[in-house]
Each structure stands twice: as C-alpha cells, then as structure tokens.
Design a protein around this motif. Sequence first.
Motif, PDB file in Angstrom:
ATOM      1  N   ASP A 158       8.019  33.630 -21.299  1.00  0.00           N
ATOM      2  CA  ASP A 158       9.314  32.955 -21.360  1.00  0.00           C
ATOM      3  C   ASP A 158       9.765  32.797 -19.910  1.00  0.00           C
ATOM      4  OD1 ASP A 158      12.113  32.393 -21.430  1.00  0.00           O
ATOM      5  OD2 ASP A 158      12.235  33.204 -23.451  1.00  0.00           O
ATOM      6  N   VAL A 159       9.645  31.585 -19.387  1.00  0.00           N
ATOM      7  CA  VAL A 159       9.912  31.321 -17.969  1.00  0.00           C
ATOM      8  C   VAL A 159      11.081  30.354 -17.849  1.00  0.00           C
ATOM      9  CG1 VAL A 159       8.972  30.405 -15.809  1.00  0.00           C
ATOM     10  CG2 VAL A 159       7.495  31.708 -17.362  1.00  0.00           C
ATOM     11  N   GLN A 160      12.042  30.694 -16.986  1.00  0.00           N
ATOM     12  CA  GLN A 160      13.162  29.792 -16.749  1.00  0.00           C
ATOM     13  C   GLN A 160      13.599  29.882 -15.294  1.00  0.00           C
ATOM     14  OE1 GLN A 160      16.722  31.042 -19.042  1.00  0.00           O
ATOM     15  NE2 GLN A 160      15.467  32.759 -19.741  1.00  0.00           N
ATOM     16  N   PHE A 161      14.145  28.774 -14.798  1.00  0.00           N
ATOM     17  CA  PHE A 161      14.578  28.729 -13.404  1.00  0.00           C
ATOM     18  C   PHE A 161      15.691  27.700 -13.260  1.00  0.00           C
ATOM     19  CE2 PHE A 161      10.898  25.898 -13.865  1.00  0.00           C
ATOM     20  CZ  PHE A 161      11.432  24.683 -13.449  1.00  0.00           C
ATOM     21  N   SER A 162      16.334  27.698 -12.089  1.00  0.00           N
ATOM     22  CA  SER A 162      17.388  26.728 -11.800  1.00  0.00           C
ATOM     23  C   SER A 162      17.505  26.555 -10.293  1.00  0.00           C
ATOM     24  CB  SER A 162      18.733  27.191 -12.383  1.00  0.00           C
ATOM     25  OG  SER A 162      19.128  28.422 -11.796  1.00  0.00           O
ATOM     26  N   GLY A 163      18.083  25.418  -9.890  1.00  0.00           N
ATOM     27  CA  GLY A 163      18.396  25.193  -8.485  1.00  0.00           C
ATOM     28  C   GLY A 163      17.255  24.712  -7.620  1.00  0.00           C
ATOM     29  N   LEU A 164      16.182  24.166  -8.216  1.00  0.00           N
ATOM     30  CA  LEU A 164      15.077  23.672  -7.396  1.00  0.00           C
ATOM     31  C   LEU A 164      15.563  22.559  -6.468  1.00  0.00           C
ATOM     32  CD1 LEU A 164      12.054  23.433  -9.897  1.00  0.00           C
ATOM     33  CD2 LEU A 164      12.568  25.262  -8.268  1.00  0.00           C
ATOM     34  N   GLU A 165      15.094  22.579  -5.234  1.00  0.00           N
ATOM     35  CA  GLU A 165      15.444  21.534  -4.274  1.00  0.00           C
ATOM     36  C   GLU A 165      14.506  20.339  -4.382  1.00  0.00           C
ATOM     37  OE1 GLU A 165      15.609  23.249  -0.414  1.00  0.00           O
ATOM     38  OE2 GLU A 165      17.238  24.640  -0.915  1.00  0.00           O
ATOM     39  N   GLY A 166      13.338  20.545  -4.972  1.00  0.00           N
ATOM     40  CA  GLY A 166      12.390  19.463  -5.177  1.00  0.00           C
ATOM     41  C   GLY A 166      12.153  19.236  -6.657  1.00  0.00           C
ATOM     42  N   THR A 167      11.330  18.245  -6.968  1.00  0.00           N
ATOM     43  CA  THR A 167      10.946  17.968  -8.356  1.00  0.00           C
ATOM     44  C   THR A 167       9.723  18.804  -8.715  1.00  0.00           C
ATOM     45  OG1 THR A 167      11.776  15.700  -8.198  1.00  0.00           O
ATOM     46  CG2 THR A 167      10.226  16.187  -9.978  1.00  0.00           C
ATOM     47  N   GLU A 168       9.790  19.504  -9.839  1.00  0.00           N
ATOM     48  CA  GLU A 168       8.687  20.386 -10.230  1.00  0.00           C
ATOM     49  C   GLU A 168       7.398  19.590 -10.405  1.00  0.00           C
ATOM     50  OE1 GLU A 168       7.537  23.742 -13.637  1.00  0.00           O
ATOM     51  OE2 GLU A 168       9.099  22.246 -14.038  1.00  0.00           O
ATOM     52  N   THR A 169       6.309  20.127  -9.850  1.00  0.00           N
ATOM     53  CA  THR A 169       4.992  19.497  -9.982  1.00  0.00           C
ATOM     54  C   THR A 169       3.991  20.377 -10.724  1.00  0.00           C
ATOM     55  OG1 THR A 169       4.338  20.357  -7.804  1.00  0.00           O
ATOM     56  CG2 THR A 169       5.286  18.132  -7.882  1.00  0.00           C
ATOM     57  N   ALA A 170       4.238  21.694 -10.787  1.00  0.00           N
ATOM     58  CA  ALA A 170       3.320  22.596 -11.494  1.00  0.00           C
ATOM     59  C   ALA A 170       3.970  23.955 -11.677  1.00  0.00           C
ATOM     60  CB  ALA A 170       2.002  22.750 -10.734  1.00  0.00           C
ATOM     61  N   ALA A 171       3.578  24.628 -12.765  1.00  0.00           N
ATOM     62  CA  ALA A 171       3.965  26.019 -13.021  1.00  0.00           C
ATOM     63  C   ALA A 171       2.676  26.784 -13.273  1.00  0.00           C
ATOM     64  CB  ALA A 171       4.906  26.115 -14.221  1.00  0.00           C
ATOM     65  N   THR A 172       2.368  27.751 -12.432  1.00  0.00           N
ATOM     66  CA  THR A 172       1.057  28.395 -12.484  1.00  0.00           C
ATOM     67  C   THR A 172       1.171  29.910 -12.399  1.00  0.00           C
ATOM     68  OG1 THR A 172       0.905  27.962 -10.097  1.00  0.00           O
ATOM     69  CG2 THR A 172      -0.271  26.466 -11.563  1.00  0.00           C
ATOM     70  N   LEU A 173       0.199  30.573 -13.021  1.00  0.00           N
ATOM     71  CA  LEU A 173       0.084  32.025 -12.960  1.00  0.00           C
ATOM     72  C   LEU A 173      -1.166  32.339 -12.141  1.00  0.00           C
ATOM     73  CD1 LEU A 173       1.417  34.633 -14.066  1.00  0.00           C
ATOM     74  CD2 LEU A 173      -0.183  34.528 -15.977  1.00  0.00           C
ATOM     75  N   HIS A 174      -1.003  33.162 -11.095  1.00  0.00           N
ATOM     76  CA  HIS A 174      -2.084  33.412 -10.138  1.00  0.00           C
ATOM     77  C   HIS A 174      -2.506  34.879 -10.143  1.00  0.00           C
ATOM     78  CE1 HIS A 174      -1.477  29.591  -7.675  1.00  0.00           C
ATOM     79  NE2 HIS A 174      -0.423  29.603  -8.475  1.00  0.00           N
ATOM     80  N   GLY A 175      -3.749  35.137  -9.727  1.00  0.00           N
ATOM     81  CA  GLY A 175      -4.222  36.493  -9.548  1.00  0.00           C
ATOM     82  C   GLY A 175      -5.727  36.520  -9.284  1.00  0.00           C
ATOM     83  N   PRO A 176      -6.248  37.646  -8.770  1.00  0.00           N
ATOM     84  CA  PRO A 176      -5.475  38.826  -8.410  1.00  0.00           C
ATOM     85  C   PRO A 176      -4.917  38.714  -6.996  1.00  0.00           C
ATOM     86  CG  PRO A 176      -7.808  39.257  -8.133  1.00  0.00           C
ATOM     87  CD  PRO A 176      -7.696  37.852  -8.654  1.00  0.00           C
ATOM     88  N   GLY A 177      -3.649  39.033  -6.835  1.00  0.00           N
ATOM     89  CA  GLY A 177      -3.026  38.966  -5.525  1.00  0.00           C
ATOM     90  C   GLY A 177      -1.787  39.826  -5.472  1.00  0.00           C
TER      91      GLY A 177
END
Length: 318
Positions: free
Chosen positions: A197-216
């Motif tokens: 369940d992912v949510q956000f607000s206030g981006l200064e740019g237009t969203e281009t991708a939502a990604t989960l990364h690892g291992p890092g």
Amino acid sequence: MSGKTISILALCLVLGLAGTAFALSDNVAQNANKSYQTVVLSPSAAGSSATGSASVSVAQMSDRYRVSIELRVNKLVPQPGTVYEAWLVSSSNNFSQPIGAFGTNASGSGTLTFREDMVNPGIFDKIEITSQAKNGTNPAPGTEAMSGSIAPSGTLNEIVTLKGNMGPMQEAPPNSSAATGTGTFMLNTSINELSYDVQFSGLEGTETAATLHGPGSYGQNAPIMFTLPMGSHVTGTLNVSQSQEQKILQGRTYMNIKTDKYPNGEIRGQLLVTGMQQSGQGDYPEKQEAGDGEDQKEGNASSSQQSDNEPENEGGGY
C-alpha cells in the motif's frame, strides 16, 4: 542361474535401494518445512540509538533442524578494547550458545551470518549481543549491548509488516524535493506473497515509475526487483522468492518514486520491519559506510520481477 549371478543381482538391488534412500534424503532436505521470523534487536543502554534485526529461519530435517541467522546492526558504535558477540540464549535453562563475534564500522554498522544444524533450537527464546573484552564461552554479566525476543517455535511469524517512510534525503544522491510518502508492506512467508500500500504527495515532477529495489542499504543504489503500478495511492500483491524474502526481512530493499524532474528518483524509503527505528518522514538515517559489498553484487535488474536463476548484475542501479 548360478549362485554367483544371484549374489551379483542381490548386490545391485541393495545398491539401487541405497541410492533411492539417498535421493529421498536429499529430497527431504531440499523440501524441508521452513519457518521464518524477524527478531527486532533493541539497545540495552538508556539513550542509545542503536537499531538491529536478525532474520531467523529454521528448516526441519529428518532428525535435526537447520538454523540460519542473518544479523544486522546500525549505530552500534565500536568500543575500544572490546568485541561484539551474538548469542542464542535459553532463559529457562540458563544456557547460551555463541552465534559469533563481529565488528562494526565507524558509523556502527555491522553484519553477522550464522548457520548450524541443531537438535532442539526451540529452547532458545532470546538473541543477545554483548560487548566483552574478548570472546567468551558465555555472556559476561553486565555486558549486554542489545537483545531481542525469539517467538516460540509454534508461533513463528508468518506475516511480517514492514514500512518505508519516503523522502528526498534517502535518494542517492539526495535532492531538494518537498515531496513525502509512505509504503506499508505485508510479507506472508508461508505463501511467499508481498502485499503493498504505497501513497505519496507533493511531487515536483510527473511520476514516471514506482519501483522496489534490492539488495541495497541506505546510501546505496540497487537493481530493480519489482515494478509497481503508478499513482499517488496504489495497492497490490507480488509473488516473491525465498531469496527475495530474506533481503526484504534484512532491511535491504527500498521503495523509489521516479519523476521526469528526478529520473533516478524523487523520493525513496528503506523498508524496515515494524518496530525498527524509522527516521522521520524520509529523513536520511545514519548512512552505512562502503564495505558491505554484497549489497552491490547481488540481484538482477528486471522490469517487473527478478528470478533467482538469472545471472547477477554487478553494481547498483536505479
């Protein structure tokens, strides 16, 4: 048929049955019943900001249990003349088994891996880290630095909740965006599913991708493990491998929201098991120093989902 021929046939039959028995034994080992849990380690000293966790897996074999522990600590600053050592502790039996000694870097980050076959690991109810002058056979009184409770074997956590507070200061490198976000994840280790369940607000740019990364770890860029749907509030479920589960439980994955203004990521949040310290709304926690090279070597970038059988991707990625 001669007696010699019968003896040879009998010997072949015995060898064949023995081979079958070994194959079945190997099959049991590969498909052993496994249970997982994450032990949150808390500091023993008042005012300490140290955090840590231990990913514990127990695989039931035919006559024993294979115990694997991946322990990670942060902000556990090294003390001159002492060594940190981890222990499995049985409070009721007043018995301790050493997991191993380990060091931490200048910022207090350290890791330890333990694997051993045991007859009865269920007697242990605690993981303890001590700071002692030298390695001992038992934890010395008054030397406890961190500890965490192990759930009874019958109540091992099948569902683990993780949360990531997203902000610009966790990006590598950080940026000046004012955006914020949160990601809440539920990892079901019994069926290898990760819901989000992912949510956000206030981006200064237009969203281009939502990604989960690892291992890092913090401050490290890692390959893409999964690509999520775009939008300011998205939910869904992913199938994960056991290898990916371990990386998630170890706190070595992060959520990243990319935009046209910040192509490599506008806000990012490290996924931590609920109960471990989060540093505000995406503020940058104590950065781990370089040296944990395995974080950069493991994993393979993919547009949707990573396979454990694919070749490794050297180096980080966005």
